[in-house]
Design a protein around this motif. Structure first.
Motif, PDB file in Angstrom:
ATOM      1  N   TYR A  69       0.621  -1.235  -0.030  1.00  0.00           N
ATOM      2  CA  TYR A  69      -0.060  -0.033  -0.094  1.00  0.00           C
ATOM      3  C   TYR A  69       0.945   1.215   0.018  1.00  0.00           C
ATOM      4  N   GLU A  70       0.843   2.226  -1.006  1.00  0.00           N
ATOM      5  CA  GLU A  70       1.274   3.356  -1.039  1.00  0.00           C
ATOM      6  C   GLU A  70       0.345   4.496  -0.840  1.00  0.00           C
ATOM      7  N   ALA A  71       0.920   5.353   0.002  1.00  0.00           N
ATOM      8  CA  ALA A  71       0.058   6.521   0.513  1.00  0.00           C
ATOM      9  C   ALA A  71       0.396   7.793  -0.156  1.00  0.00           C
ATOM     10  N   TRP A  72       1.705   8.051  -0.297  1.00  0.00           N
ATOM     11  CA  TRP A  72       2.336   9.079  -1.118  1.00  0.00           C
ATOM     12  C   TRP A  72       2.076  10.279  -0.279  1.00  0.00           C
ATOM     13  N   PHE A  73       2.593  10.354   0.858  1.00  0.00           N
ATOM     14  CA  PHE A  73       2.219  11.231   1.824  1.00  0.00           C
ATOM     15  C   PHE A  73       0.972  11.886   2.097  1.00  0.00           C
ATOM     16  N   GLY A  74       0.004  11.107   2.081  1.00  0.00           N
ATOM     17  CA  GLY A  74      -1.393  11.243   1.909  1.00  0.00           C
ATOM     18  C   GLY A  74      -2.314  11.827   0.719  1.00  0.00           C
ATOM     19  N   MET A  75      -1.609  11.752  -0.521  1.00  0.00           N
ATOM     20  CA  MET A  75      -2.005  12.200  -1.645  1.00  0.00           C
ATOM     21  C   MET A  75      -2.882  10.947  -2.271  1.00  0.00           C
ATOM     22  N   ILE A  76      -2.672   9.828  -2.123  1.00  0.00           N
ATOM     23  CA  ILE A  76      -3.174   8.738  -2.081  1.00  0.00           C
ATOM     24  C   ILE A  76      -4.137   8.052  -1.027  1.00  0.00           C
ATOM     25  N   ASP A  77      -5.246   8.496  -1.036  1.00  0.00           N
ATOM     26  CA  ASP A  77      -6.171   8.515   0.253  1.00  0.00           C
ATOM     27  C   ASP A  77      -7.540   7.601  -0.262  1.00  0.00           C
ATOM     28  N   PRO A  78      -7.895   6.500   0.212  1.00  0.00           N
ATOM     29  CA  PRO A  78      -6.879   5.311   0.853  1.00  0.00           C
ATOM     30  C   PRO A  78      -5.840   4.852   0.094  1.00  0.00           C
ATOM     31  N   PRO A  79      -4.802   4.547   0.766  1.00  0.00           N
ATOM     32  CA  PRO A  79      -3.455   4.115   0.119  1.00  0.00           C
ATOM     33  C   PRO A  79      -4.135   2.898  -0.657  1.00  0.00           C
ATOM     34  N   ARG A  80      -3.380   2.838  -1.996  1.00  0.00           N
ATOM     35  CA  ARG A  80      -3.420   2.070  -3.018  1.00  0.00           C
ATOM     36  C   ARG A  80      -2.395   0.782  -3.141  1.00  0.00           C
ATOM     37  N   ASP A  81      -3.097  -0.203  -3.776  1.00  0.00           N
ATOM     38  CA  ASP A  81      -1.994  -1.256  -3.726  1.00  0.00           C
ATOM     39  C   ASP A  81      -1.183  -1.536  -5.136  1.00  0.00           C
ATOM     40  N   TYR A  82       0.209  -1.594  -4.882  1.00  0.00           N
ATOM     41  CA  TYR A  82       1.127  -1.510  -5.958  1.00  0.00           C
ATOM     42  C   TYR A  82       1.900  -2.708  -5.889  1.00  0.00           C
ATOM     43  N   SER A  83       1.205  -3.852  -5.348  1.00  0.00           N
ATOM     44  CA  SER A  83       2.166  -4.983  -5.579  1.00  0.00           C
ATOM     45  C   SER A  83       2.564  -5.549  -6.853  1.00  0.00           C
ATOM     46  N   VAL A  84       1.459  -5.310  -7.748  1.00  0.00           N
ATOM     47  CA  VAL A  84       1.799  -5.854  -9.189  1.00  0.00           C
ATOM     48  C   VAL A  84       2.304  -4.472  -9.693  1.00  0.00           C
TER      49      VAL A  84
ATOM     50  N   ALA B 235       5.970  -0.800  -0.237  1.00  0.00           N
ATOM     51  CA  ALA B 235       6.797  -1.786   0.438  1.00  0.00           C
ATOM     52  C   ALA B 235       8.143  -1.170   1.181  1.00  0.00           C
ATOM     53  N   GLY B 236       8.183  -1.678   2.182  1.00  0.00           N
ATOM     54  CA  GLY B 236       9.579  -1.341   2.898  1.00  0.00           C
ATOM     55  C   GLY B 236      10.123  -2.378   3.619  1.00  0.00           C
ATOM     56  N   ALA B 237      11.581  -2.353   3.947  1.00  0.00           N
ATOM     57  CA  ALA B 237      12.351  -3.346   4.898  1.00  0.00           C
ATOM     58  C   ALA B 237      13.465  -2.726   5.147  1.00  0.00           C
ATOM     59  N   LEU B 238      13.826  -3.351   6.350  1.00  0.00           N
ATOM     60  CA  LEU B 238      15.234  -3.034   7.000  1.00  0.00           C
ATOM     61  C   LEU B 238      15.958  -4.170   7.539  1.00  0.00           C
ATOM     62  N   SER B 239      17.195  -4.389   7.203  1.00  0.00           N
ATOM     63  CA  SER B 239      17.890  -5.658   7.568  1.00  0.00           C
ATOM     64  C   SER B 239      19.165  -5.002   8.211  1.00  0.00           C
TER      65      SER B 239
ATOM     66  N   VAL C  51       7.451  -4.117   6.225  1.00  0.00           N
ATOM     67  CA  VAL C  51       6.180  -3.441   6.292  1.00  0.00           C
ATOM     68  C   VAL C  51       5.498  -3.198   4.808  1.00  0.00           C
ATOM     69  N   ASN C  52       3.904  -3.224   4.976  1.00  0.00           N
ATOM     70  CA  ASN C  52       3.516  -2.894   3.706  1.00  0.00           C
ATOM     71  C   ASN C  52       2.742  -1.809   3.368  1.00  0.00           C
ATOM     72  N   LEU C  53       3.076  -0.720   3.963  1.00  0.00           N
ATOM     73  CA  LEU C  53       2.666   0.817   3.836  1.00  0.00           C
ATOM     74  C   LEU C  53       3.886   1.493   3.435  1.00  0.00           C
ATOM     75  N   GLN C  54       3.712   2.390   2.611  1.00  0.00           N
ATOM     76  CA  GLN C  54       4.939   3.311   2.464  1.00  0.00           C
ATOM     77  C   GLN C  54       4.331   4.886   2.371  1.00  0.00           C
ATOM     78  N   ARG C  55       5.305   5.909   2.892  1.00  0.00           N
ATOM     79  CA  ARG C  55       5.115   7.108   2.875  1.00  0.00           C
ATOM     80  C   ARG C  55       3.649   7.536   3.466  1.00  0.00           C
ATOM     81  N   TRP C  56       3.823   7.063   4.697  1.00  0.00           N
ATOM     82  CA  TRP C  56       2.444   7.331   5.698  1.00  0.00           C
ATOM     83  C   TRP C  56       2.598   8.614   6.123  1.00  0.00           C
ATOM     84  N   ASN C  57       3.530   9.388   5.920  1.00  0.00           N
ATOM     85  CA  ASN C  57       3.651  10.596   6.659  1.00  0.00           C
ATOM     86  C   ASN C  57       3.129  11.653   5.858  1.00  0.00           C
ATOM     87  N   ARG C  58       2.240  12.385   6.252  1.00  0.00           N
ATOM     88  CA  ARG C  58       1.713  13.719   5.559  1.00  0.00           C
ATOM     89  C   ARG C  58       2.742  14.824   5.545  1.00  0.00           C
ATOM     90  N   LEU C  59       2.438  15.623   4.514  1.00  0.00           N
ATOM     91  CA  LEU C  59       3.764  16.895   4.507  1.00  0.00           C
ATOM     92  C   LEU C  59       3.346  18.160   5.128  1.00  0.00           C
TER      93      LEU C  59
END
Length: 365
Positions: A221-236, A314-318, A332-340
């Motif tokens: 799920y991509e939110a693009w800083f609140g500009m995609i609301d609700p967040p959209r699936d970009y798994s494909v 999508a995000g990850a940290l190792s 994690v399965n949501l990115q750019r959750w912060n609003r601007l």
């Protein structure tokens, strides 16, 4: 390890607003692996800790390791100008000044191509006038690496070759992919698969050649800083836009295995590993100054080494301790959750604090 504390910290990330989060922490023969939240918001399908996931720029240590293997065999010179190998991609004096090392540690001065491939995203990290339109426009666009590299080379230079702080730029790693293809006679993806992924015994890791994530996985799920609301699936999504710089699919278990082997000298030799851990200051895509080596990023004053990654949704940290014993991988399965904010910079969000708390619990020894 404290499994109860880890479980509680993981749940707090979900309750702070993350749809789904999963992680694995290892300490020698102790293993904790867990998940919290959902993989699909519409159906409430739960996320599980064994899911395959797009891990973004965690691809870079894999690509760096592959290049260092070729350096070990004498096919590539670490401080050799890139013009020796790819004169058409970076012509003239600029190609003579940029070395292979500068590409791996982001001190080449080459600009990031992403704002040019995705025009409505503007320049990172200044986000005040961005739009997510390009994400949908290019969902199935097939980019050629040379096309993207040309955008980065043609853009205004981010600095002089070898100067610091460097600028974190995917252009560098697309060039490394082309370098691998030039010296090995096969694609970077195939070489990395055979000599890094398979060498490490990673069963659920791949550099994909399709837009799908095969096997059990979450929606992304991509939110693009609140500009995609609700967040959209970009798994494909067609991942040719980032290739060996960020298209890797893996699991938290495979990531921990990879970094554990890498940090104990089983993917590259000890001399190459020492080079990977020589750091320089680099400006991250978020605009912060970080220490960066040859595809490795230190944390906690060098006590831990690893990398983070993000792609659309999508995000990850190792991270792995310097002795290879303590390891953490989180997805994690949501990115750019912060609003601007009015300045165009991301505002703080409870997810940020919850993730930081999870990392602290996971890495304490």
């Amino acid at each position: 390890m404290d499994p109860d504390a880890l479980n509680a910290a993981l749940e707090k990330v979900h309750h702070a607003g993350m749809p789904g989060v999963f992680a694995e922490v290892r300490d020698r023969d102790q293993v904790w692996r867990a998940a919290a939240g959902v993989a699909d918001i519409a159906t409430s399908r739960p996320v599980t800790a064994d899911m395959r996931h797009r891990v973004g720029s965690i691809s870079k240590p894999f690509t760096a390791a592959a290049v260092l293997q070729q350096i070990e065999s004498g096919q590539i010179g670490l401080d050799t100008p890139i013009s020796r190998y790819l004169p058409k991609l970076i012509p003239g004096e600029r190609g003579d000044a940029i070395t292979v090392r500068m590409l791996i540690n982001h001190t080449s001065g080459l600009a990031e191509y992403l704002p040019h491939a995705y025009p409505s995203l503007k320049a990172f990290p200044v986000l005040a006038e961005t739009s997510p339109r390009s994400l949908d426009d290019h969902r199935f666009t097939r980019f050629h690496p040379a096309e993207l590299i040309e955008m980065g080379v043609a853009a205004p230079a981010a600095g002089r070759p070898g100067g610091t702080p460097g600028l974190y730029s995917n252009t560098n790693y697309l060039l490394l992919g082309q370098l691998l293809e030039h010296v090995t006679g096969t694609t970077a993806e195939k070489y990395i698969t055979q000599n890094v992924i398979e060498r490490a015994g990673l069963q659920d890791t791949e550099l994909p050649d399709s837009s799908q994530v095969n096997g059990p996985h979450s929606q992304l799920y991509e939110a693009w800083f609140g500009m995609i609301d609700p967040p959209r699936d970009y798994s494909v999504y067609d991942m040719s836009w980032v290739g060996p710089a960020g298209s890797l699919i893996s699991t938290v278990a495979d990531l921990n295995r990879f970094f554990g082997l890498l940090l104990t000298g089983e993917i590259v030799n000890q001399s190459s590993l020492a080079q990977m851990q020589r750091t320089v200051p680099v400006i991250s895509q978020e605009g912060r100054i970080i220490d960066y080596g040859l595809g490795l990023h230190p944390m906690e004053a060098g006590a831990f080494w690893g990398h983070g990654g993000t792609v659309w949704g999508a995000g990850a940290l190792s991270m792995t301790s310097a002795d290879g014993n303590r390891q953490m991988s989180v997805a994690v399965n949501l990115q750019r959750w912060n609003r601007l904010a009015p300045s165009g910079r991301p505002q703080p969000h409870p997810i940020d604090d919850a993730l930081a708390a999870l990392y602290r619990v996971a890495m304490q020894r």
